[in-house]
Design an enzyme around this catalytic site. Structure first.
Site, short mmCIF file in Angstrom:
data_model
loop_
_atom_site.label_atom_id
_atom_site.label_comp_id
_atom_site.label_asym_id
_atom_site.label_seq_id
_atom_site.Cartn_x
_atom_site.Cartn_y
_atom_site.Cartn_z
N LYS A 1 79.99 -16.32 175.22
CA LYS A 1 78.66 -16.56 175.78
C LYS A 1 78.01 -17.66 174.94
O LYS A 1 77.47 -17.42 173.87
CB LYS A 1 77.84 -15.27 175.70
CG LYS A 1 76.78 -15.12 176.77
CD LYS A 1 75.71 -16.18 176.78
CE LYS A 1 74.67 -15.98 175.72
NZ LYS A 1 73.67 -17.09 175.70
N SER B 1 70.16 -15.86 165.32
CA SER B 1 69.02 -15.51 164.48
C SER B 1 69.11 -14.06 163.99
O SER B 1 69.75 -13.21 164.62
CB SER B 1 67.73 -15.70 165.27
OG SER B 1 67.73 -14.84 166.38
N THR B 2 68.43 -13.79 162.89
CA THR B 2 68.43 -12.44 162.33
C THR B 2 67.77 -11.46 163.30
O THR B 2 68.23 -10.33 163.47
CB THR B 2 67.73 -12.46 160.95
OG1 THR B 2 68.55 -13.25 160.08
CG2 THR B 2 67.59 -11.08 160.37
N GLU C 1 76.58 -13.34 161.94
CA GLU C 1 76.34 -14.50 161.06
C GLU C 1 74.94 -14.99 161.39
O GLU C 1 74.72 -15.53 162.48
CB GLU C 1 77.36 -15.61 161.35
CG GLU C 1 78.81 -15.20 161.16
CD GLU C 1 79.17 -14.91 159.72
OE1 GLU C 1 78.42 -15.33 158.81
OE2 GLU C 1 80.17 -14.22 159.49
N CYS D 1 72.41 -23.33 159.54
CA CYS D 1 72.15 -22.03 158.91
C CYS D 1 72.21 -22.16 157.39
O CYS D 1 71.51 -21.46 156.68
CB CYS D 1 73.15 -21.01 159.40
SG CYS D 1 74.84 -21.59 159.28
N GLU E 1 62.71 -19.26 157.85
CA GLU E 1 63.70 -20.24 158.32
C GLU E 1 63.06 -21.08 159.43
O GLU E 1 62.56 -20.55 160.41
CB GLU E 1 64.93 -19.52 158.88
CG GLU E 1 66.00 -20.51 159.31
CD GLU E 1 67.22 -19.85 159.95
OE1 GLU E 1 67.05 -18.98 160.83
OE2 GLU E 1 68.34 -20.22 159.58
P1 NAD Z 1 69.37 -16.94 168.80
O1 NAD Z 1 69.51 -15.67 168.06
O2 NAD Z 1 68.12 -17.22 169.52
O3 NAD Z 1 70.53 -17.04 169.92
C1 NAD Z 1 71.90 -16.91 169.58
C2 NAD Z 1 72.65 -16.48 170.82
O4 NAD Z 1 72.20 -15.18 171.21
C3 NAD Z 1 72.42 -17.38 172.03
O5 NAD Z 1 73.63 -17.49 172.75
C4 NAD Z 1 71.37 -16.61 172.82
O6 NAD Z 1 71.39 -16.88 174.21
C5 NAD Z 1 71.80 -15.17 172.57
N1 NAD Z 1 70.74 -14.17 172.73
C6 NAD Z 1 69.41 -14.35 172.74
N2 NAD Z 1 68.77 -13.17 172.91
C7 NAD Z 1 69.74 -12.22 173.00
C8 NAD Z 1 69.73 -10.80 173.17
N3 NAD Z 1 68.60 -10.11 173.26
N4 NAD Z 1 70.92 -10.16 173.19
C9 NAD Z 1 72.08 -10.84 173.08
N5 NAD Z 1 72.16 -12.17 172.93
C10 NAD Z 1 71.00 -12.86 172.89
O7 NAD Z 1 69.73 -18.08 167.77
P2 NAD Z 1 69.74 -19.66 168.03
O8 NAD Z 1 68.34 -20.13 168.12
O9 NAD Z 1 70.68 -19.98 169.15
O10 NAD Z 1 70.44 -20.20 166.70
C11 NAD Z 1 69.72 -20.39 165.53
C12 NAD Z 1 70.00 -19.27 164.55
O11 NAD Z 1 71.40 -19.16 164.33
C13 NAD Z 1 69.39 -19.55 163.19
O12 NAD Z 1 68.77 -18.40 162.71
C14 NAD Z 1 70.61 -19.89 162.34
O13 NAD Z 1 70.45 -19.67 160.97
C15 NAD Z 1 71.66 -19.04 162.94
N6 NAD Z 1 72.99 -19.55 162.60
C16 NAD Z 1 73.74 -18.84 161.70
C17 NAD Z 1 75.02 -19.29 161.34
C18 NAD Z 1 75.85 -18.52 160.36
O14 NAD Z 1 77.06 -18.74 160.34
N7 NAD Z 1 75.29 -17.64 159.55
C19 NAD Z 1 75.52 -20.46 161.92
C20 NAD Z 1 74.74 -21.15 162.84
C21 NAD Z 1 73.48 -20.66 163.18
#
Ligand code: NAD
Length: 497
Positions: free
Chosen positions: A191, A244-245, A266, A301, A399
């Protein structure tokens, strides 16, 4: 290799055909009811494609196809050497389609083409190759047991793995999940983020063409809903998430509400980059500190978003840092000379600008702070640096996921460690010093999954586990340890007499 020109990429973009449908059971399909969402380019705000907005029927179809493929043994039952050969063909095909995939990624996520051609797409191919090469070399154990027994400890593929990934490194983060998951013999439902779904969709056809059987690799684009449906699904065995967290916490709840699927997270970060007064090379440290937060528009991240500088060197270091930051001028991502591209979309742009406003109220603005290139219709922000007062500031705590750096001054090693660890996150950290003892002692005390000494963001090799302490997540991507996430451990005890 010849550097391709802006005109080359613009011409290629003008004739690019973009697939927006879901990929389920070996074929592209519209989402049920023909639902789509608009996929816009952050370069100019224009429509790139209508993309399938997957719902419950699509997720169910993808999970069923993945389950059928898994149970049939068409992939899970292959000799690892055979899976390896097919995965290597897929990786070669990713490299052959480098220009197309890099262009898709740049148009979709606003990343500079210089990066998508040198980091994102080759990095994804390398990840697939690395796990393909590994999988016929790892075996189980014959464990000590009573003399009348033979005791085997083996790892088996877990089944149907869902991968839910973010938009900052779309193809790369996805590959860190599907690379080890597929190598281990699982079926995958990917996804991608609604902000950057295009390379994942294209990759699926390349997977089928390389010989990955129908149903083994599926892609269901959409926003949060298909991610939630996968996390709640009774027939998904494992969900690997990067994001995201806040959403990571929801995913754990969904697993608890459904079938206790294994969940690997992650998540976010607010990583400290500590510069001691005996920093061995201030110019290199300043360049690395700028790259740590301004590379990829700060949408990382592991971004070194908190720079901790010793008071004795602060002024001289900041001069060097600001000079280095000026080399990250936002430009057209399709221009191969551009080092800083566009913020992924309007929502993220406004979020980052909101933080900059908060920063102006609480801290001292040293550089940048503005949206630029608005006339393009795209979303660009200058490299921005704040000096944080002793009382702290929101920009130094939360963040931001954008090109915004907080500079914090410290006086002692102990104070630097305390500030560095004073965060809900623990993804990465760095320390710059010429003193071997301080380097090791500080590294030990930093609560982070990766610590760099006298560098930042080095180690592109797959050999290093990647993941976080505390609320930066659990589990690790990359390295042989990543295979553990996608396998179940089995003890088999055979009585000989
Ligand atoms: P996000 O949590 O908004 O979305 C991540 C994914 O989850 C997307 O595909 C989104 O559509 C999906 N999603 C959203 N709501 C959901 C729900 N309720 N249930 C299931 N899936 C859902 O994060 P983002 O804005 O896409 O990415 C940024 C975040 O990712 C930052 O916090 C960043 O630090 C983190 N990140 C972490 C790493 C790591 O390896 N630790 C790497 C890259 C990014």
């Amino acid at each position: 290799m010849d550097k391709k020109s802006l005109a080359f990429w613009q011409d290629k973009a003008a004739t690019l055909s973009i697939e927006g449908r879901a990929f389920i059971d070996g074929e592209y399909r519209d989402a049920e009811g023909g639902r789509t969402f608009d996929c816009l380019s952050p370069i100019d705000g224009k429509l790139l494609a209508k993309v399938a907005d997957s719902g419950a029927a699509d997720v169910d179809a993808a999970v069923s196809a993945a389950r059928r493929a898994f149970d049939s043994g068409v992939w899970s039952g292959l000799n690892p050497r055979q899976r390896k050969a097919i995965l290597l063909r897929w990786a070669a095909s990713i490299r052959e389609h480098m220009d197309e995939l890099a262009l898709l990624e740049t148009l979709d996520a606003g990343k500079p083409i210089a990066d998508t051609t040198s980091v994102d797409v080759p990095g994804a191919a390398y990840c697939v190759e690395w796990f393909a090469e590994a999988i016929d070399k790892v075996g189980g154990e014959v464990a000590p047991a009573d003399h009348h027994l033979v005791g085997l400890v083996t790892r088996e593929p877990i089944g149907v793995v869902a991968a839910v990934v973010p938009w900052n490194f779309p193809i790369l983060m996805a590959s860190w999940k599907f690379g080890p998951a597929l190598a281990a013999g699982n079926s995958v439902v990917l996804k991608p983020s609604e902000k950057s779904p295009l390379t994942a969709i294209r990759l699926a056809q390349l997977a089928l063409d390389a010989g990955i059987p129908a149903g083994v690799f599926n892609v269901v684009p959409g926003a949060g809903e298909p991610g939630k449906l996968l996390a709640l699904h009774q027939d998904v065995d494992c969900l690997a998430f990067t994001g995201s967290t806040n959403v990571g916490k929801l995913i754990m709840q969904y697993a608890g509400q459904s079938n206790l699927k294994r969940v690997w997270l992650e998540l976010g970060g607010k990583s400290p980059n500590i510069v001691m007064p005996d920093c061995p090379d201030m110019d290199r440290a300043a360049n690395a500190a700028a790259g740590a937060i301004f590379y990829n528009m700060g949408e990382m991240c592991t971004a070194g978003s908190r720079l901790l500088v010793h008071r004795d060197i602060k002024d001289v270091f900041l001069d060097k840092l600001i000079a280095a930051a000026r080399s990250y001028t936002p430009g057209n991502p399709l221009d191969p000379n551009t080092s800083m591209g566009a913020i992924v979309d309007k929502v993220q742009l406004e979020r980052v600008l909101g933080y900059i406003e908060a920063g102006r109220a609480e801290a001292k603005l040293l550089l940048g702070g503005a949206r630029v290139k608005e006339e393009t219709g795209g979303f660009y922000i200058e490299p921005t640096i704040f000096e944080i007062p002793a009382s702290g500031a929101k920009v130094a705590r939360e963040e931001i996921f954008g090109p915004v750096l907080s500079v914090i001054t410290f006086d002692t090693v102990e104070e630097a460690i305390r500030i560095a660890n004073d965060s809900e996150y623990g993804l990465a950290a760095a320390v710059w010093t010429s003193n071997l003892t301080i380097a090791h002692e500080v590294s030990r005390k930093l609560r982070a999954g990766t610590v760099w000494v006298n560098c930042y963001d080095e180690g592109g090799d797959m050999n290093f586990p990647f993941g976080g302490y505390k609320q930066s997540g659990n589990g690790r991507d990359k390295s042989l340890h990543a295979l553990e996430k996608y396998t179940e451990l089995k003890s088999t005890l055979v009585r000989l007499r």
